[in-house]
Design an enzyme around this catalytic site. Sequence first.
Site, PDB file in Angstrom:
ATOM      1  N   ASP A  61      69.438  46.544  15.571  1.00  0.00           N
ATOM      2  CA  ASP A  61      69.567  47.929  15.037  1.00  0.00           C
ATOM      3  C   ASP A  61      68.914  48.554  14.043  1.00  0.00           C
ATOM      4  OD1 ASP A  61      70.774  46.748  13.058  1.00  0.00           O
ATOM      5  OD2 ASP A  61      72.838  46.938  14.038  1.00  0.00           O
ATOM      6  N   ASP A  71      69.008  41.011  18.735  1.00  0.00           N
ATOM      7  CA  ASP A  71      70.329  40.953  17.997  1.00  0.00           C
ATOM      8  C   ASP A  71      71.504  41.639  18.743  1.00  0.00           C
ATOM      9  OD1 ASP A  71      71.867  40.580  15.420  1.00  0.00           O
ATOM     10  OD2 ASP A  71      72.300  42.913  15.849  1.00  0.00           O
ATOM     11  N   ASP A 125      68.281  44.103  10.077  1.00  0.00           N
ATOM     12  CA  ASP A 125      67.535  43.432  10.804  1.00  0.00           C
ATOM     13  C   ASP A 125      66.046  43.545  10.301  1.00  0.00           C
ATOM     14  OD1 ASP A 125      69.156  42.094  12.418  1.00  0.00           O
ATOM     15  OD2 ASP A 125      69.276  43.838  13.536  1.00  0.00           O
TER      16      ASP A 125
END
Length: 633
Positions: free
Chosen positions: A524, A331, A528
């Site tokens: 993080d 990400d 997610d």
Amino acid sequence: MTKKQKKVLARIIISALLLVVIGIITSEKLSIPYLSDNRIVGLILYIIPYLVIGYDILKKAFKGIKNKQVFDENFLMAVATIGAMVLGEYREGVAVMLFYQIGELFQSYAVGKSRRNISELMDIRPDYANVLGENGTEQVDPDEVEIGTVIEVSPGEKIPIDGIVVDGTASVNTSALTGESIPKTVTAGDEVISGCINMTGVLRIKTTKEFGESTVSKILDLVENASSKKSRSENFISRFAHYYTPAVCYGALALALLPPIVRMIMGLTPDFGDWIYRALTFLVISCPCALVISIPLTFFAGIGGASKAGVLVKGSNYLEALAGVKHIVFDKTGTLTKGNFEVTGIHHSEMERDEILDLVAHAESFSNHPIGKSVQEAYGKELDKSRVTDVEEISGKGITAKVDGKKVAVGNSKMMELNFVPYKDCHSVGTILHIAIDDEYAGHIVISDVLKDNSKDAIKRLKKLGVDHTVMLTGDSKKVAEHVAGELGISEVNSELLPGDKVSKVEELLELTNDREKLAFVGDGINDAPVLSRADVGIAMGALGSDAAIEAADIVLMDDDPLKIVKAIGISKKCMRIVYENIYFAIGVKIICLILGALGIANMWLAIFADVGVMVIAVLNAIRALMVKRIAV
């Protein structure tokens, strides 16, 4: 060394001394009457050191037989050593038991070292909390502290519960959680998490969680339960030992009986004593201690060493999977970039930097948008909101306000078009804030999500570790995403994604992998969770204080340095390398010695090396998994 280990060491020393003394007084050179040539006296003498060193093994073997769990290493040692004593090989019988206990002591010490490493992490558990009341502070159990309670933490004390600093400034040591020794300064308004140590001033903290839900509790629970999730290697060794030990016992029995019977049928002397000795040697050699002990110990040491470096692994199965990662999906925001916007340029403006930032920061002073906040941070001075009037926020376009009587319009190209102000495009990558002052174009500000310092180096090092395919997923525009990917050397980039799109993309990538090539997702951990759960290995980075990260991920990196990903993979690869070294070494040596034993070439002393020697070498090798500081990142 524990009391139990000291007792075993004392027994080893006493037994060894007795073995030497008895060996001397029964030697043929001294020719002492009734000692040198009397087998019964020799048996009585040697039985003393044998029982000193081996009584607990005999006791365990008897309990195993009684509980119908016969085939284990205690049974093998008991049968082999008693058989050797019956055959008159007294020294060998005592020596086998003696060296077996030395190996067990090494194994116990190695496990203890690993446990101490994890115990150091467990020291983050606070013993008490100082609750502020009308009569000063009162020490209470952290479990009794309710949300919203104000607690006081003095220098040298652990922060017991997550909360927000309401008074005081101090440096806090987060090394027990992150593995990093650099302290962090906190002041009023800052969030603090449990497990950190207050190094300087007195802090008053308003708790935001109960102790059971605090960071320290979640981390301790994670580490304590890591051993319950076994790797495929550990499960294989357990299954292997389950079938292997009975097989070698029956094999030894066949070796003791079948050749003599065949010799009798052929009219030769059966030589039962010789073949029974070979069978007993076969039993000692075949003991699977090296594998059964060293493989779980390697994973245990690896997890313990990693936890001290700020890498929390939820089980040896995830450590094993991480070593096979060939695809890593990142990400972008908060993982490869800092996740907070910064002013990176001011273009086409005839005004001084401070002057234009002053006007824009005040125009944005009533906004909580991250873009506005970044301009205020770049201005870096206290805002005087009394200078600002007629503030109007236009959704999807920007904001207008009067600052010191000047009309200031700040926003995207649509805002300029709305005010009929001609503007100039920007070729820089980032969010562009066009500025008009009294309906005249005054230039534009470029605001970007800045790369983390070590992101580029981390991608480079990952490729050296064998990660062939790196992918970046982001909701940002294609232009921004491709610029970041190009800067970092990312193999593939997917932009303008919704959260649900990320899961779909990971599932597509998983179809391209196989059992040997694992896919890891690094995020993080806050937004997610679905993707972290879907990947072969979910890695939450910068998870200090993030409940969502600790819950969703398989591996938790306690700070936000991208090089920690390299560290985690380096630890897993070293751990698996040690596992395979021990498997190949232990099985290889045993196969060779078993063949030599069956042929009558190997004696009991070689059998001792094949069992105890190999176990000690494997255990010492396993301890290397603790040494994670030497892994280069």
